[in-house]
Design a protein around this motif. Structure first.
Motif, short mmCIF file in Angstrom:
data_model
loop_
_atom_site.label_atom_id
_atom_site.label_comp_id
_atom_site.label_asym_id
_atom_site.label_seq_id
_atom_site.Cartn_x
_atom_site.Cartn_y
_atom_site.Cartn_z
N ILE A 187 0.86 -1.18 0.00
CA ILE A 187 0.00 0.00 0.00
C ILE A 187 0.90 1.23 0.00
O ILE A 187 1.79 1.34 0.84
CB ILE A 187 -0.93 0.02 1.22
N VAL A 188 0.67 2.14 -0.93
CA VAL A 188 1.48 3.36 -1.03
C VAL A 188 0.58 4.57 -0.99
O VAL A 188 -0.61 4.50 -1.31
CB VAL A 188 2.33 3.36 -2.32
N SER A 189 1.15 5.71 -0.59
CA SER A 189 0.37 6.95 -0.48
C SER A 189 0.74 7.96 -1.55
O SER A 189 0.40 9.14 -1.42
CB SER A 189 0.58 7.57 0.91
N ASP A 190 1.42 7.53 -2.61
CA ASP A 190 1.82 8.45 -3.67
C ASP A 190 0.66 8.69 -4.65
O ASP A 190 0.06 7.74 -5.15
CB ASP A 190 3.01 7.87 -4.46
N ILE A 191 0.39 9.97 -4.92
CA ILE A 191 -0.63 10.29 -5.92
C ILE A 191 -0.16 9.87 -7.30
O ILE A 191 -0.94 9.37 -8.12
CB ILE A 191 -0.94 11.80 -5.89
N ILE A 192 1.12 10.06 -7.58
CA ILE A 192 1.71 9.65 -8.87
C ILE A 192 2.79 8.62 -8.56
O ILE A 192 3.97 8.96 -8.43
CB ILE A 192 2.29 10.86 -9.63
N PRO A 193 2.42 7.35 -8.41
CA PRO A 193 3.43 6.34 -8.08
C PRO A 193 4.34 6.04 -9.27
O PRO A 193 3.92 6.11 -10.43
CB PRO A 193 2.59 5.11 -7.72
N VAL A 194 5.60 5.74 -8.98
CA VAL A 194 6.56 5.32 -10.00
C VAL A 194 6.68 3.80 -9.95
O VAL A 194 7.01 3.23 -8.92
CB VAL A 194 7.94 5.97 -9.77
N ILE A 195 6.39 3.18 -11.08
CA ILE A 195 6.48 1.73 -11.19
C ILE A 195 7.85 1.38 -11.75
O ILE A 195 8.29 1.96 -12.76
CB ILE A 195 5.37 1.18 -12.11
N SER A 196 8.55 0.47 -11.10
CA SER A 196 9.87 0.04 -11.61
C SER A 196 10.06 -1.45 -11.35
O SER A 196 9.49 -2.01 -10.41
CB SER A 196 10.99 0.85 -10.99
N PHE A 197 10.88 -2.06 -12.17
CA PHE A 197 11.27 -3.46 -11.99
C PHE A 197 12.56 -3.69 -12.77
O PHE A 197 12.90 -2.91 -13.68
CB PHE A 197 10.17 -4.42 -12.45
N GLN A 198 13.28 -4.72 -12.39
CA GLN A 198 14.53 -5.04 -13.07
C GLN A 198 14.38 -6.32 -13.90
O GLN A 198 13.71 -7.26 -13.48
CB GLN A 198 15.67 -5.22 -12.06
N LEU A 199 15.00 -6.29 -15.10
CA LEU A 199 15.01 -7.45 -15.99
C LEU A 199 16.46 -7.86 -16.23
O LEU A 199 17.31 -7.01 -16.54
CB LEU A 199 14.33 -7.12 -17.32
N HIS A 200 16.73 -9.14 -16.08
CA HIS A 200 18.10 -9.64 -16.26
C HIS A 200 18.08 -10.90 -17.13
O HIS A 200 17.19 -11.74 -16.99
CB HIS A 200 18.75 -9.97 -14.91
N ASP A 201 19.06 -10.99 -18.00
CA ASP A 201 19.31 -12.23 -18.73
C ASP A 201 20.83 -12.43 -18.75
O ASP A 201 21.56 -11.68 -19.42
CB ASP A 201 18.76 -12.16 -20.15
N SER A 202 21.31 -13.40 -18.00
CA SER A 202 22.74 -13.50 -17.73
C SER A 202 23.57 -13.89 -18.94
O SER A 202 24.78 -13.64 -18.97
CB SER A 202 22.98 -14.52 -16.60
N ILE A 203 22.96 -14.46 -19.97
CA ILE A 203 23.74 -14.91 -21.14
C ILE A 203 23.57 -13.94 -22.30
O ILE A 203 24.53 -13.29 -22.74
CB ILE A 203 23.34 -16.34 -21.54
N ALA A 204 22.35 -13.83 -22.80
CA ALA A 204 22.15 -13.06 -24.03
C ALA A 204 21.86 -11.59 -23.79
O ALA A 204 22.05 -10.76 -24.68
CB ALA A 204 21.01 -13.68 -24.84
N GLY A 205 21.37 -11.25 -22.60
CA GLY A 205 20.97 -9.87 -22.35
C GLY A 205 19.52 -9.65 -22.75
O GLY A 205 18.87 -10.50 -23.37
N VAL A 206 18.98 -8.48 -22.41
CA VAL A 206 17.56 -8.16 -22.62
C VAL A 206 17.40 -7.29 -23.86
O VAL A 206 18.13 -6.31 -24.05
CB VAL A 206 16.97 -7.44 -21.39
N ASP A 207 16.44 -7.65 -24.68
CA ASP A 207 16.07 -6.84 -25.85
C ASP A 207 15.05 -5.80 -25.39
O ASP A 207 13.87 -6.11 -25.20
CB ASP A 207 15.48 -7.73 -26.93
N THR A 208 15.50 -4.57 -25.18
CA THR A 208 14.61 -3.54 -24.62
C THR A 208 13.47 -3.17 -25.57
O THR A 208 12.44 -2.69 -25.12
CB THR A 208 15.41 -2.27 -24.27
N THR A 209 13.66 -3.43 -26.88
CA THR A 209 12.57 -3.11 -27.82
C THR A 209 11.40 -4.08 -27.69
O THR A 209 10.32 -3.82 -28.23
CB THR A 209 13.09 -3.13 -29.27
#
Length: 297
Positions: free
Chosen positions: A23-45
């Motif tokens: 539960i958060v009290s932010d009117i404009i919450p910032v959503i974030s998460f981390q993506l990892h791929d240890s071999i090939a890496g992440v295709d951000t597109t």
């Protein structure tokens, strides 16, 4: 001689913020998460996610940002979120950068939720009742001041001030005579002065720091019984009357007279008493001015 790397696993998601179920009290919450791929890496597109039923979000101008150093996707809900609302996020797709005919490994349909609450608690004093008259000279654990709290989270037990006028100002965090639950506060161990008591409850906050409006209460304390005025007896002491007579006396009582409690006791030649209750047709009373009454027989 040739070296080939085989990657059959999709990217993994970590460090989701706000945390799932939080539960958060932010009117404009910032959503974030981390993506990892240890071999090939992440295709951000390939990254696509959706918040509630809003348009699908991608990484790029007007959408989410990508921090390549930490692998963090961040997105601000610029339009804000209505208070006391669940926010549902679904990561629809995130692929790695594998080559060849097998195609990329994709992380799909990963969903979580959090709750937004920036609304202040609603507090109500339910005991004593507004405008009531009580006969207690103190608030006890059996008869406390009761404050009800309506909020999606629990009340913060380190907050709150109760002021009695006349009387003390109490810091609820340090006052030893307080019972706390998630949605109720009971205050006792307070002496009460005779007369009108004005109570204010302020600085009550929930666990997210949302602070309630000040709540007020007005009640009266009456620990004295009806007070007759001996100088207003309708028949002076030693009067000589006929067998049919009327008698009256004026009485002061702050909280009013209980009809069933009124009785006249007569002693005739020292014998008696002859008791005439309010139910008798001969007994009545009338209000004279505020809190003053005339008992009549």
């Amino acid at each position: 001689c040739r070296e080939i790397y085989v990657d059959t696993e999709p990217p993994i998601i970590t460090n989701i913020n706000p945390a799932p179920g939080s539960i958060v009290s932010d009117i404009i919450p910032v959503i974030s998460f981390q993506l990892h791929d240890s071999i090939a890496g992440v295709d951000t597109t390939s990254i696509r996610f959706q918040v509630n039923s809003l348009p699908i979000v991608t990484v790029g101008p007007g959408g989410a940002t990508w921090d390549g150093l930490t692998g963090t996707v961040s997105y601000s809900l610029l339009g804000g979120i209505e208070s006391e609302t669940w926010v549902n996020i679904c990561l629809l797709n995130a692929e790695d950068l594998t080559d060849g005919i097998c195609g990329p490994n994709a992380l799909t349909d990963t969903c979580w939720s959090f709750f937004v609450d920036y609304t202040a608690p609603e507090i109500t004093i339910t005991q004593p009742a507004e405008g009531s008259i009580i006969s207690c000279d103190s608030l006890t654990e059996a008869i406390p001041l009761i404050i009800e709290v309506n909020d999606s989270t629990c009340v913060d037990s380190t907050t709150g001030t109760v002021t009695f006028t006349p009387g003390p100002t109490i810091d609820l965090a340090t006052w030893p005579y307080v019972n706390w639950t998630c949605d109720q506060i009971e205050v006792y161990g307070v002496g009460l002065a005779e007369g009108v008591i004005d109570v204010s409850v302020s600085n009550i906050s929930d666990e997210l720091g949302n602070t309630a409006d000040v709540e007020f209460l007005l009640f009266s304390v009456d620990t004295l019984g009806p007070q007759p005025n001996p100088f207003t007896i309708g028949l002076p002491d030693g009067s000589i009357v006929s067998s049919f007579f009327a008698c009256s006396i004026e009485v002061f009582e702050q909280s009013g007279i209980a009809d069933a409690s009124i009785e006249w006791h007569f002693f005739i030649n020292g014998v008696g008493p002859e008791i005439y209750p309010f139910s008798s047709p001969h007994v009545s009373y009338e209000a004279i001015i505020s809190n003053h009454y005339r008992m009549i027989y």
